[in-house]
Design an enzyme around this catalytic site. Structure first.
Site, PDB file in Angstrom:
ATOM      1  N   LYS A   8       0.778  -1.085  -0.101  1.00 33.55           N
ATOM      2  CA  LYS A   8      -0.238   0.076  -0.123  1.00 33.55           C
ATOM      3  C   LYS A   8       0.848   1.386  -0.078  1.00 33.55           C
ATOM      4  O   LYS A   8       0.489   2.397  -0.686  1.00 33.55           O
ATOM      5  CB  LYS A   8      -1.048  -0.064   1.040  1.00 33.55           C
ATOM      6  CG  LYS A   8      -2.000  -1.152   1.205  1.00 33.55           C
ATOM      7  CD  LYS A   8      -3.101  -1.142   2.266  1.00 33.55           C
ATOM      8  CE  LYS A   8      -4.138  -2.041   1.785  1.00 33.55           C
ATOM      9  NZ  LYS A   8      -4.999  -2.106   3.067  1.00 33.55           N
TER      10      LYS A   8
ATOM     11  N   LYS B 148     -11.294  -5.150  -2.334  1.00 36.00           N
ATOM     12  CA  LYS B 148     -12.421  -4.019  -2.537  1.00 36.00           C
ATOM     13  C   LYS B 148     -11.818  -2.614  -2.841  1.00 36.00           C
ATOM     14  O   LYS B 148     -12.193  -1.768  -3.550  1.00 36.00           O
ATOM     15  CB  LYS B 148     -13.220  -3.894  -1.249  1.00 36.00           C
ATOM     16  CG  LYS B 148     -12.710  -4.087   0.340  1.00 36.00           C
ATOM     17  CD  LYS B 148     -13.648  -3.593   1.269  1.00 36.00           C
ATOM     18  CE  LYS B 148     -13.671  -4.560   2.513  1.00 36.00           C
ATOM     19  NZ  LYS B 148     -12.357  -4.478   3.059  1.00 36.00           N
TER      20      LYS B 148
ATOM     21  N   LYS C 212      -5.226 -10.629  -5.701  1.00 34.16           N
ATOM     22  CA  LYS C 212      -6.318 -11.042  -4.802  1.00 34.16           C
ATOM     23  C   LYS C 212      -7.421 -10.223  -5.226  1.00 34.16           C
ATOM     24  O   LYS C 212      -7.222  -9.036  -5.887  1.00 34.16           O
ATOM     25  CB  LYS C 212      -6.265 -10.874  -3.251  1.00 34.16           C
ATOM     26  CG  LYS C 212      -6.174  -9.564  -2.998  1.00 34.16           C
ATOM     27  CD  LYS C 212      -6.195  -9.518  -1.270  1.00 34.16           C
ATOM     28  CE  LYS C 212      -6.506  -8.249  -1.073  1.00 34.16           C
ATOM     29  NZ  LYS C 212      -6.401  -7.905   0.624  1.00 34.16           N
TER      30      LYS C 212
HETATM   31  P1  TYM Z   1     -10.526  -6.760   4.806  1.00 32.96           P
HETATM   32  O1  TYM Z   1     -11.483  -5.890   5.368  1.00 32.96           O
HETATM   33  O2  TYM Z   1      -9.624  -6.447   4.070  1.00 32.96           O
HETATM   34  O3  TYM Z   1     -11.047  -8.112   4.578  1.00 32.96           O
HETATM   35  C1  TYM Z   1     -12.179  -8.631   5.403  1.00 32.96           C
HETATM   36  C2  TYM Z   1     -11.788 -10.198   5.523  1.00 32.96           C
HETATM   37  O4  TYM Z   1     -11.904 -10.685   4.299  1.00 32.96           O
HETATM   38  C3  TYM Z   1     -10.880 -11.447   3.940  1.00 32.96           C
HETATM   39  N1  TYM Z   1     -10.553 -11.382   2.510  1.00 32.96           N
HETATM   40  C4  TYM Z   1     -10.097 -12.182   1.459  1.00 32.96           C
HETATM   41  N2  TYM Z   1     -10.544 -13.966   1.694  1.00 32.96           N
HETATM   42  C5  TYM Z   1     -10.191 -14.393   0.620  1.00 32.96           C
HETATM   43  N3  TYM Z   1     -10.006 -13.830  -0.769  1.00 32.96           N
HETATM   44  C6  TYM Z   1      -9.943 -12.517  -0.699  1.00 32.96           C
HETATM   45  N4  TYM Z   1      -9.756 -11.916  -2.119  1.00 32.96           N
HETATM   46  C7  TYM Z   1     -10.028 -11.599   0.179  1.00 32.96           C
HETATM   47  N5  TYM Z   1     -10.137 -10.416   0.397  1.00 32.96           N
HETATM   48  C8  TYM Z   1     -10.157 -10.232   1.760  1.00 32.96           C
HETATM   49  C9  TYM Z   1      -9.778 -10.823   4.490  1.00 32.96           C
HETATM   50  O5  TYM Z   1      -8.846 -11.994   4.809  1.00 32.96           O
HETATM   51  C10 TYM Z   1     -10.477 -10.629   6.200  1.00 32.96           C
HETATM   52  O6  TYM Z   1     -10.530 -11.927   6.734  1.00 32.96           O
HETATM   53  N6  TYM Z   1      -7.139  -5.894   8.536  1.00 32.96           N
HETATM   54  C11 TYM Z   1      -8.130  -6.636   8.360  1.00 32.96           C
HETATM   55  C12 TYM Z   1      -9.417  -6.071   9.191  1.00 32.96           C
HETATM   56  C13 TYM Z   1      -9.261  -6.309  10.339  1.00 32.96           C
HETATM   57  C14 TYM Z   1      -9.238  -7.454  11.307  1.00 32.96           C
HETATM   58  C15 TYM Z   1      -9.160  -7.112  12.565  1.00 32.96           C
HETATM   59  C16 TYM Z   1      -9.439  -8.807  11.037  1.00 32.96           C
HETATM   60  C17 TYM Z   1      -8.807  -5.348  11.489  1.00 32.96           C
HETATM   61  N7  TYM Z   1      -8.743  -5.685  12.705  1.00 32.96           N
HETATM   62  C18 TYM Z   1      -8.812  -8.143  13.556  1.00 32.96           C
HETATM   63  C19 TYM Z   1      -9.284  -9.835  12.240  1.00 32.96           C
HETATM   64  C20 TYM Z   1      -9.372  -9.473  13.229  1.00 32.96           C
HETATM   65  C21 TYM Z   1      -8.766  -6.100   6.803  1.00 32.96           C
HETATM   66  O7  TYM Z   1      -8.273  -5.466   6.340  1.00 32.96           O
HETATM   67  O8  TYM Z   1      -9.619  -6.850   6.034  1.00 32.96           O
END
Ligand code: TYM
Length: 334
Positions: free
Chosen positions: A112, A198, A195
């Protein structure tokens, strides 16, 4: 019961990757067997250039979608991160536990940060994993169900928990990541080497990313136009044939099967596979879209769920965060 915590960041519309990599299991498995919390992590959305009105809108939409997907507020706690002060309070102690070097080594930071002018990279983008560690550790979390891209952050969280406990006494549970049997990394349909995200730079009008609220015809078009690989026979080979492997994984995950290789045998051409994937995704999302429309018409209900969720979450986090403050040597309020 095992304590489960996970979250989703309101930086864009939720995708099929979020659903298959994380949300589906929260709904089907985690909320039933565990003392689970699911959080819209809005503070994390401020780590990159953001529009305030959009973040607010996306936060409500994400919460509504989690409920529409089937999280049941009677079974689990659904809330918004910024409603519970303990996250930011504990994040500071995590920053006092982590080193700059280990933050810089995070792949997501490197990716990023590379996309933005160095001068414009927010400090919070570097310290992001400290806040994420706080999210997890504040609740005594045992399991963190996430997609593959979050594994490194959970690993860092483990290290911080062990380090903190070693220095100041045992305050935190050392959590572990859990991931789905398939579709832990759903790929962009137009660029299967990366991947489905969003926040990804919109390629080809966003044709590579399926959003949970996409109309059935939009879903069909995106799947039918997915980039496939050279050759035309359907084999499961994630390294050599990432496009087709991605479709097979999506199909397996939609059908709650764990064997994408086994599915390959049933197809003689890419076309037939794509048609089945398209219909599987359409059917998967149909009830979610319907329920989302109903819930969106009743924002008072969603607000009520989030208010009650925040209250429960606060009560769960407070004692452990207070204990951490005391353990590091801060003077308790007399
Ligand atoms: P985020 O918002 O990017 O994604 C939310 C969840 O979706 C999963 N994910 C995917 N899994 C499979 N294929 C994909 N293309 C894909 N894109 C996203 C992510 O692995 C995630 O599980 N940093 C985290 C949010 C967060 C968090 C936390 C998660 C903040 N604090 C504490 C767990 C525990 C994030 O940006 O997820």
């Amino acid at each position: 019961a095992a304590r489960v915590f996970s979250g989703v960041k309101p930086t864009g519309h939720l995708t099929l990757g979020n659903y298959l990599g994380a949300v589906q299991r929260w709904v089907v498995v985690d909320q039933h067997r565990a003392d689970a919390l699911f959080c819209v992590v809005d503070l994390h959305a401020l780590t990159v250039d953001h529009d305030p009105a959009r973040v607010r809108r996306l936060s409500r939409q994400a919460a509504t979608l989690l409920l529409a997907a089937g999280l049941d507020p009677e079974r689990c706690t659904v809330f918004v991160q910024s409603h519970v002060d303990e996250h930011a309070r504990l994040a500071y102690l995590m920053e006092c536990t982590a080193s700059v070097g280990e933050m810089r080594r995070m792949v997501q930071f490197k990716e990023k940060a590379a996309r933005e002018e160095t001068a414009g990279v927010r400090l919070s983008l570097l310290t992001y994993p400290a806040l994420m560690a706080a999210d997890i550790l504040a609740y005594g979390t045992d399991e963190v169900p996430v997609g593959e891209d979050q594994a490194q952050h959970v690993e860092l969280t483990r290290n911080l928990a062990v380090r903190f406990n070693g220095r100041y006494g045992r305050v935190f549970v050392v959590p572990r990541a859990t991931r789905p049997p398939v579709a832990a990394r759903v790929r962009d349909l137009q660029d299967p080497r990366s991947k489905m995200g969003k926040g990804t730079v919109v390629r080809d009008g966003g044709a590579g990313v399926i959003h949970l609220l996409d109309e059935p015809d939009v879903v069909r078009r995106k799947v039918l136009r997915a980039v496939t690989d050279r050759g035309s026979d359907v084999v499961y080979d994630p390294d050599e044939r990432p496009g087709v492997a991605n479709l097979l994984q999506v199909l397996a995950a939609c059908r709650a099967e764990a064997d994408p290789a086994g599915l390959a045998a049933g197809y003689a051409s890419y076309g037939a596979l794509k048609r089945d994937v398209a219909e599987a995704v359409v059917e998967l999302l149909r009830p979610v879209r319907k329920r989302h429309a109903e819930l969106a018409a009743d924002p008072g209900y969603v607000d009520g769920v989030l208010r009650a969720g925040a209250e429960r979450a606060r009560a769960m986090a407070r004692p452990r965060v207070d204990a951490a403050y005391e353990a590091v040597g801060l003077l308790p309020v007399g």
